[in-house]
Scaffold this motif. Structure first.
Motif, PDB file in Angstrom:
ATOM      1  N   ARG A 165       0.826  -1.223   0.000  1.00 58.98           N
ATOM      2  CA  ARG A 165       0.000   0.000   0.000  1.00 58.98           C
ATOM      3  C   ARG A 165       0.858   1.271   0.000  1.00 58.98           C
ATOM      4  O   ARG A 165       0.317   2.361   0.112  1.00 58.98           O
ATOM      5  N   GLY A 166       2.151   1.131  -0.062  1.00 58.26           N
ATOM      6  CA  GLY A 166       3.005   2.308  -0.147  1.00 58.26           C
ATOM      7  C   GLY A 166       3.936   2.487   1.036  1.00 58.26           C
ATOM      8  O   GLY A 166       4.489   3.564   1.222  1.00 58.26           O
ATOM      9  N   LYS A 167       4.129   1.477   1.816  1.00 56.33           N
ATOM     10  CA  LYS A 167       5.001   1.497   2.988  1.00 56.33           C
ATOM     11  C   LYS A 167       4.498   2.511   4.017  1.00 56.33           C
ATOM     12  O   LYS A 167       3.535   3.232   3.788  1.00 56.33           O
ATOM     13  N   ASN A 168       5.156   2.544   5.156  1.00 56.08           N
ATOM     14  CA  ASN A 168       4.775   3.433   6.261  1.00 56.08           C
ATOM     15  C   ASN A 168       3.278   3.306   6.571  1.00 56.08           C
ATOM     16  O   ASN A 168       2.602   4.285   6.835  1.00 56.08           O
ATOM     17  N   ASN A 169       2.795   2.063   6.542  1.00 57.73           N
ATOM     18  CA  ASN A 169       1.399   1.758   6.839  1.00 57.73           C
ATOM     19  C   ASN A 169       1.331   0.664   7.887  1.00 57.73           C
ATOM     20  O   ASN A 169       2.311  -0.030   8.131  1.00 57.73           O
ATOM     21  N   CYS A 170       0.143   0.509   8.446  1.00 60.78           N
ATOM     22  CA  CYS A 170      -0.123  -0.590   9.374  1.00 60.78           C
ATOM     23  C   CYS A 170      -1.362  -1.315   8.888  1.00 60.78           C
ATOM     24  O   CYS A 170      -2.370  -0.681   8.595  1.00 60.78           O
ATOM     25  N   VAL A 171      -1.265  -2.651   8.790  1.00 61.81           N
ATOM     26  CA  VAL A 171      -2.407  -3.451   8.352  1.00 61.81           C
ATOM     27  C   VAL A 171      -2.639  -4.558   9.370  1.00 61.81           C
ATOM     28  O   VAL A 171      -1.708  -5.250   9.776  1.00 61.81           O
ATOM     29  N   ILE A 172      -3.905  -4.713   9.755  1.00 63.76           N
ATOM     30  CA  ILE A 172      -4.305  -5.821  10.617  1.00 63.76           C
ATOM     31  C   ILE A 172      -4.769  -6.951   9.704  1.00 63.76           C
ATOM     32  O   ILE A 172      -5.528  -6.714   8.753  1.00 63.76           O
ATOM     33  N   TYR A 173      -4.303  -8.161   9.976  1.00 60.51           N
ATOM     34  CA  TYR A 173      -4.672  -9.306   9.153  1.00 60.51           C
ATOM     35  C   TYR A 173      -6.189  -9.454   9.106  1.00 60.51           C
ATOM     36  O   TYR A 173      -6.875  -9.300  10.118  1.00 60.51           O
ATOM     37  N   SER A 174      -6.700  -9.770   7.919  1.00 59.98           N
ATOM     38  CA  SER A 174      -8.123 -10.046   7.753  1.00 59.98           C
ATOM     39  C   SER A 174      -8.281 -11.164   6.728  1.00 59.98           C
ATOM     40  O   SER A 174      -7.358 -11.452   5.963  1.00 59.98           O
TER      41      SER A 174
END
Length: 192
Positions: A165-174
């Motif tokens: 998504r462009g780095k410097n992001n946080c994603v919670i697994y889904s």
């Protein structure tokens, strides 16, 4: 004398010498202990953090600057999380955090955002200010799995999505991430 020697050997076996956080061996031991029936743990949050642009930092400013970036991130993790979480360095520029019994699933995301903002402000002091950023992936025990490898895999998959998504992001697994193509960030870091 024997106890001091045993303590020192334990420290060497379970501590990353560069950052003074726990290492991958310690992570594996810690997760085994937390999952024992008598551990009284109902929920574990696994957070995988990767420093963005390490190859560029090493290539442009040298490996000592790369080491400084890793130390800077480790310090930020310790300062932000304190004793509320276990912090591990599991690869070259990759860290893993375990948070226990988190009631509000938004808390890890809030902490990750706090970390990202703090690390971005710090940057890396070289001859010029070098920007630093991290990407973050999160999974939860028992929602996303009950096996160490599955939890790490799913947090790593969320990390991969954060970078995508462009780095410097946080994603919670889904569940939406299950069918996404994926190259483990941990495997990629270990092969460099």
């Amino acid at each position: 004398m024997k106890n001091k020697m045993t303590e020192k050997l334990f420290e060497l076996a379970y501590t990353d010498s560069m950052t003074e956080v726990q290492n991958r061996n310690a992570y594996e031991e810690r997760l085994k202990k937390l999952r024992k029936p008598n551990a009284n743990i109902s929920r574990i949050t696994v957070i995988v953090i990767d420093i963005n642009g390490m190859k560029e930092i090493n290539d442009s400013y040298g490996h000592f600057s790369g080491d400084d970036a890793i130390k800077t991130v480790a310090k930020a993790l310790k300062d932000t999380l304190g004793t509320k979480a276990d912090i591990f360095r599991i690869g070259g520029d990759e860290f893993l955090i375990i948070m226990r019994n988190i009631k509000d699933s938004r808390l890890p995301l809030m902490k990750a955002d706090e970390l990202r903002a703090g690390i971005e402000k710090l940057g890396l002091e070289a001859d010029v200010q070098v920007p630093l950023s991290i990407s973050v992936g999160v999974s939860f025990y028992p929602v996303d799995g009950t096996d160490d490898a599955v939890l790490l895999y799913k947090a790593d998959k969320a990390l991969y999505e954060a970078k995508k998504r462009g780095k410097n992001n946080c994603v919670i697994y889904s569940k939406e991430l299950e069918n996404e193509p994926f190259m483990s960030q941990i495997t990629a870091a270990e092969s460099e």
